[in-house]
Design an enzyme around this catalytic site. Structure first.
Site, PDB file in Angstrom:
ATOM      1  N   TYR A  37     -44.789  -3.415 -98.050  1.00  0.00           N
ATOM      2  CA  TYR A  37     -44.306  -4.777 -97.858  1.00  0.00           C
ATOM      3  C   TYR A  37     -42.814  -4.766 -98.169  1.00  0.00           C
ATOM      4  O   TYR A  37     -42.167  -3.722 -98.067  1.00  0.00           O
ATOM      5  CB  TYR A  37     -45.122  -5.745 -98.744  1.00  0.00           C
ATOM      6  N   LYS A  92     -70.865  -6.843 -82.089  1.00  0.00           N
ATOM      7  CA  LYS A  92     -70.187  -5.917 -81.173  1.00  0.00           C
ATOM      8  C   LYS A  92     -69.067  -5.174 -81.905  1.00  0.00           C
ATOM      9  O   LYS A  92     -68.863  -3.969 -81.681  1.00  0.00           O
ATOM     10  CB  LYS A  92     -69.615  -6.711 -80.004  1.00  0.00           C
TER      11      LYS A  92
END
Lengths: 378, 378
Positions: A37, A92
């Site tokens: 970050y 899925k």
């Protein structure tokens, strides 16, 4: 007999979701925080902004597929809306991870016109390395996929269309071997011209240009029939070459292959008996096929395939899509073409060394599927 | 001294992405496949379609936040576009997971007008339990957040605005304790009226209604000044009560507090000396503050806070957003309100038992932050 409805409700509520995210490294030290970050990430952002083609080298997009649905055609449940679609899309996403190691994020859309869906998917597309469209109703699904493929430089596939078509073609290749046929010489009756049926017709035509006769709720599809939409006109460009009219029974007489993506019980033993010798039956309506395997076999079928896992020869999209997206991501394929689909079907067929009437396609768990299919998606 | 730019480029390329998905259970058995996918999932989909309010009980959305940016105001880099934003958004997703255990998905938008962004986010919003808007430029960020909050029933927060405002308020609460001030009696000069500056002004006004004077590149913001946009008009509804005109220097004379979200080096030692006794300085420009801490302290500052981790008193959004979204998700909060923000700031301030000039806010790693803040987001 397991009550899967009950078990599924139980397990889904218990787990509160089937997928989760993880960090690939820790954030416990100041060094890690400053690397992943601020301030370190700023250098990565600057670099990627200047080299957008390298986005995938620096972010999870290289291994990421969005599973997108508007909930307009969920499983056999129909237009149940985005919330209802979510459990399937999350499932899925699990399949993507389990079979191909692909990170997948389910996205449900609360918009339903092609314009709105295309706009929403286009807006978020750069977030992903590929897009799996799922459970979007015909005929909108055709326009949506076409328009997205035309403009977005990442692999996009509406799996209800092409996954089914690829596995069907794979099964037919081996069915023809068993029955000593050439696919190009077959007369094929295809019932149901929704997403899957249309894609099956297009792919079979592309592969071998057999004689295909499409049948829908109004009977045989022929030039001049009233109320033909543009998708059916595309089918008529190459199907029904003698422009015959009539019923399913008329179409089936002497046919080599029946492919159903339509409704339970549509095909009777009597109809099978009017087909050519050793007919090939793909009864893909799910969970209840157009004809039950025992009835089809008793009526003379040489091969019977269904969509069910409890019978031999399950035509299951999961044979195709994991390897196709694995290859598309790894090989930086910008579009999934008909050639890719045909090659994938040939690979699937080839993985059955000695096809028999009970084994025309490999089982979903065959670990060769993903790497072998991925190799040909280049 | 570590070269974080170099290290970050290296590590990002090596890991090819910082986050990944995992399945919460296996898919190895037929029973698992049938429970989490077809046919079992059909029952879950049907149930959720009929009870859309229970979507979160059956899917990962209960613990899921989207981190969304159009790349128009990335870190200090400006409008570098969606690709450039992705490494930061993925880093933010890491922070969500690391600090709060929240699954987060980075979404970069390739559209940039408020209408398009609102349409895209609205279309996909049901996929998530909350939305963290990030690095969207002012003034569009205000309209976008407002419109989304007005229509979507899930927590939405533009962190550049409110995260900064919350932590600034927390720091000011303790700075006032140390310097024996009442925040409501303070004269505050706020420089920079972008996303963060505007949100800081609104929150301070909501909390204590102090005298605030906003300063931008054209000097003091006053009623009647030319070219005032609607966001600055909102600021003028309660700031600058005596409607003074002039420069930053004019504003600072006798002021108790300086808050800068503007540019490096803007505040000089001379200016600090014109402020009230024991002035409080929040120099939040990052990475280079409006004044360096040693200079501010030498000029008489009682407290100096910056955005940097290598000085005491780092005003870091990561103190606030993890706990706020943790609470919002767990408590099914439909909107993050000013009351929530104020309560969060009070919690953050309260975690420093005995504030000193070097410790007005807790460190990011304080493990009490997330659970304590989450408790008040109800």
């Amino acid at each position: 007999m397991i009550d899967y409805a009950k078990l599924a409700l139980q397990k889904h509520k218990e787990l509160r979701g089937k997928i989760s995210t993880v960090n690939k490294d820790g954030l416990d030290t100041k060094e890690q925080l400053s690397t992943y970050y601020s301030p370190g990430v700023g250098a990565v952002s600057s670099y990627v902004a200047e080299h957008p083609d390298e986005l995938r080298d620096y972010t999870w997009t290289n291994n990421l597929v969005a599973v997108i649905s508007d909930g307009s055609a969920v499983l056999g449940l129909g237009n149940i809306g985005p919330e209802g679609a979510m459990p399937v899309m999350e499932g899925k996403a699990m399949l993507f991870k389990h079979f191909a190691g692909i990170d997948a994020v389910p996205i449900i859309l609360d918009v339903h016109t092609p314009d709105e869906i295309v706009a929403a998917v286009t807006a978020i597309a750069k977030s992903f390395g590929g897009i799996n469209l799922e459970d979007i109703a015909a005929p909108q699904c055709f326009e949506i996929e076409e328009r997205l493929k035309a403009t977005l430089p990442i692999p996009i596939m509406h799996d209800d269309q092409h996954g089914t078509a690829i596995v069907t073609l794979a099964g037919l290749i081996n069915s023809c071997k068993i029955t000593d046929r050439k696919l190009s010489d077959c007369k094929i009756v295809l019932v149901g011209s929704g997403a899957a049926g249309t894609a099956i017709a297009h792919l079979l035509n592309e592969y071998a240009h057999p004689e295909i006769i499409c049948v829908d709720s109004k009977g045989i599809l022929y030039k001049g029939r009233e109320g033909i939409n543009s998708e059916k006109e595309k089918l008529l460009a190459y199907t029904n070459p003698h422009n015959v009219e009539g019923s399913l029974e008329d179409a089936l007489t002497g046919a080599d292959v029946f492919i159903g993506v339509s409704q339970p019980g549509l095909l009777t033993a009597e109809m099978v008996k009017t087909m050519a010798k050793d007919p090939i039956i793909f009864a893909l309506s799910n969970p209840v096929p157009e004809i039950m395997p025992d009835i089809a076999l008793a009526a003379g079928a040489a091969v019977i395939a269904t969509g069910r896992s409890d019978f031999p020869n399950q035509v299951n999209n999961a044979l195709a899509f994991p390897g196709i997206f694995r290859g598309a991501l790894d090989n930086r394929v910008r579009s999934i073409t008909n050639t890719h689909k045909i090659k994938a079907a040939e690979v699937i067929a080839s993985l059955v060394e000695s096809p028999t009437r009970e084994t025309i396609i490999p089982p979903v768990g065959d670990s060769r599927l993903v790497p072998e299919i991925a190799k040909v998606i280049t």
